[in-house]
Design an enzyme around this catalytic site. Structure first.
Site, PDB file in Angstrom:
ATOM      1  N   LYS A  76       0.844  -1.198   0.000  1.00 58.78           N
ATOM      2  CA  LYS A  76       0.000   0.000   0.000  1.00 58.78           C
ATOM      3  C   LYS A  76       0.882   1.251   0.000  1.00 58.78           C
ATOM      4  CE  LYS A  76      -3.823   1.609   3.057  1.00 58.78           C
ATOM      5  NZ  LYS A  76      -4.589   1.256   4.285  1.00 58.78           N
ATOM      6  N   SER A 151      -9.604   1.240   3.472  1.00 62.85           N
ATOM      7  CA  SER A 151      -8.812   2.053   2.581  1.00 62.85           C
ATOM      8  C   SER A 151      -7.802   1.277   1.726  1.00 62.85           C
ATOM      9  CB  SER A 151      -8.054   3.089   3.417  1.00 62.85           C
ATOM     10  OG  SER A 151      -7.145   2.459   4.292  1.00 62.85           O
ATOM     11  N   SER A 175      -9.522  -1.367   7.536  1.00 64.88           N
ATOM     12  CA  SER A 175      -9.009  -1.180   6.172  1.00 64.88           C
ATOM     13  C   SER A 175      -8.295  -2.365   5.546  1.00 64.88           C
ATOM     14  CB  SER A 175      -8.085   0.025   6.123  1.00 64.88           C
ATOM     15  OG  SER A 175      -8.858   1.189   6.015  1.00 64.88           O
TER      16      SER A 175
END
Ligand code: GLN
Length: 492
Positions: A76, A151, A175
């Site tokens: 990420k 997310s 997330s």
């Protein structure tokens, strides 16, 4: 191929059937073929990926294989990496190149992993749909008109479409687990303090935790084994965390004697009927595997969202005050004076959700309101922790749906922050209590994946992994893949 697990790839590498370079090329080809549809990667340097793979092949020849030798893993955009940009998918970090690797990135490198690019995410990890990204939304491989969750949406989409076999995400309020659920993959949020946060761009420091997203339970365990452990550079990384045999936990095949708590607060009106049905059916399966299902109550669950949306923005407002455009990041043109530079740079650099969190947090921490909001939320947090402690006197592990609804359409909730916040209703309490949580696929609702969440006592990731591995072994949900991507597209 293309949907291989890390352990499959590992055995093919170990028996000399393939090389890390071949594997890297295969996934790079898939990214080249599919990323324009999904927008899962926001940064990728193919040459750098191949160079790492070649170095891994050389290392293997000379010294033998390390734990993740030659295995491609996406990360990420929240993890600082020395190579290439780190943006947290925000315009405020335009031009930023991190001076050092996050601790978990160093760990992955030390284990021989090949790091593949940076994945899309909600700006500063604030969101549940990946729609607040400065790079535009990522799409769900099961239906590209829908969100992949957030997310860590890019990491989830990458694994769900086999653009990489695994990825790293972070989980502050869900997330890792919510996007895993919405894309039909497996994701683990470890116990708070198990994995170092150093070099992970901070959102809410008392909640943030990094973890794996992959195609199955064992792959998640392999990665967590590699990234966990004490780091003196993070004061919240725990030095005497109970050790776990990560891989042995995944060998579990039945649930004989396992006491599974079913909290009534997680099976409520208003949730999608097919989601509820899938999770109920999963619990029935667990009973067939020898588990005992015990009805429990976590009475303070209803206050979790409210407490989280005071605590997380409070911490975010403090953490994000460092983006002042002085030493790095976006700076506005021709500032008139220092104050103008701060305010205009921040106004231009942050998106509206991030601004909403900063404003909320500045308010809840401000003098006169601190006691009414922040302090009260902290007290609620303690009550939520106590609910779990009491529940775990009765049961070994808790099972719930991960998300009350399957993936929704892009744009469906962007105008209504409150309904967006409600997507995290089943994941947030786990962060507030600092517990390990895992989501794995357990069915479909209108052809969209449904996630089953396992919650364990602190430091008992092994219990969570064992339950999830037994369920996975007895069902076929982890082997379902989105048809559009289940082709050898781009394979060389
Ligand atoms: N969706 C939640 C939020 O917006 C959780 C995000 C996360 O876990 N990073 O805060």
């Amino acid at each position: 191929m293309p949907f291989s697990s890390l352990s499959d790839i590992q055995s093919r590498l170990n028996n000399g059937e393939t090389t890390a370079v071949e594997i890297a090329q295969l996934y790079l080809d898939r990214i080249a073929a599919f990323n324009s549809t999904l927008n899962a990667f926001v940064h990728l340097d193919a040459d750098h990926v191949l160079a790492q793979a070649a170095a891994s092949d050389a290392y293997r020849k000379e010294h033998g294989a390390r734990a993740l030798e030659g295995l491609p893993i996406a990360v990420k955009d929240i993890f600082c990496t020395q190579d290439g940009p780190t943006r947290c998918c925000s315009n405020i970090l335009e031009g930023f190149e991190a001076p050092y690797d996050a601790h978990v990135i160093t760990k992955l490198k030390e284990a021989g992993a090949v790091l593949v690019g940076k994945t899309n995410m909600d700006e500063f990890a604030m969101g549940s749909s990946n729609e607040t990204s400065a790079f535009g939304p990522c799409r769900n491989p099961w239906d590209t008109d829908r969100i992949p969750g957030g997310s860590s949406g890019g990491s989830a989409a990458s694994v769900a479409a086999a653009l990489t076999p695994a990825a790293l995400g972070t989980d502050t309020g869900g997330s890792i687990r919510q996007p895993a659920a919405l894309t039909g993959i497996t994701g683990l949020k470890p116990t708070y303090g198990r994995v170092s946060r150093r070099g992970i761009i901070a959102f809410a420091s008392s909640l943030d935790q990094a973890g794996p997203m992959a195609g199955n339970v064992k792959d998640c365990a392999m990665i967590t084994a590699a990234i966990s452990g004490h780091d003196a550079g993070d004061a919240t990384s725990v030095s005497d965390a109970p050790a776990i045999d990560w891989l042995a936990a995944c060998e579990t095949q039945d649930m004989k004697g396992l006491k599974i708590g079913k909290p009534k607060e997680y099976f409520v009106d208003g949730m999608d009927a097919a989601v509820r049905q899938s999770v109920e059916a999963a619990l029935q399966k667990c009973e067939e595997l020898g588990a005992e299902i015990i009805d429990i109550s976590l009475p303070n669950t209803e206050h979790a969202i409210a407490a989280y949306y005071v605590i997380a923005p409070s911490e975010a407002s403090a953490n994000l005050s460092r983006y002042d455009s002085v030493r790095f990041g976006h700076r506005c043109d021709n500032p008139e004076d220092l104050l103008d530079m701060y305010t205009r740079s921040r106004d231009e650099g942050f998106g509206s959700e991030v601004k909403r969190r900063i404003l909320t947090g500045a308010f809840t921490l401000s003098s006169g309101y601190y006691d009414a909001y922040y302090l009260k939320a902290q007290k609620v947090r303690t009550l939520i922790q106590q609910d779990f402690i009491q529940a775990f006197e009765q049961v070994d592990v808790i099972a719930t749906p991960t998300s009350p609804i399957p993936a929704f359409k892009l744009g469906e909730k962007t105008d209504d922050p409150l309904t967006m916040y409600l997507s995290d209703i089943f994941t947030i309490a786990v962060n507030l209590a600092g517990l390990p949580g895992l989501s794995q696929p357990c069915g479909f609702a209108s052809n969209l994946p449904v996630g089953l969440q396992w919650i364990g006592p602190a430091w008992r990731e092994d219990t969570v992994l064992a339950a999830a591995a037994a369920y996975e072994g007895a069902t076929d949900w982890s082997n379902q893949h989105p048809a559009e991507f289940n082709i050898n597209g781009g394979e060389s």
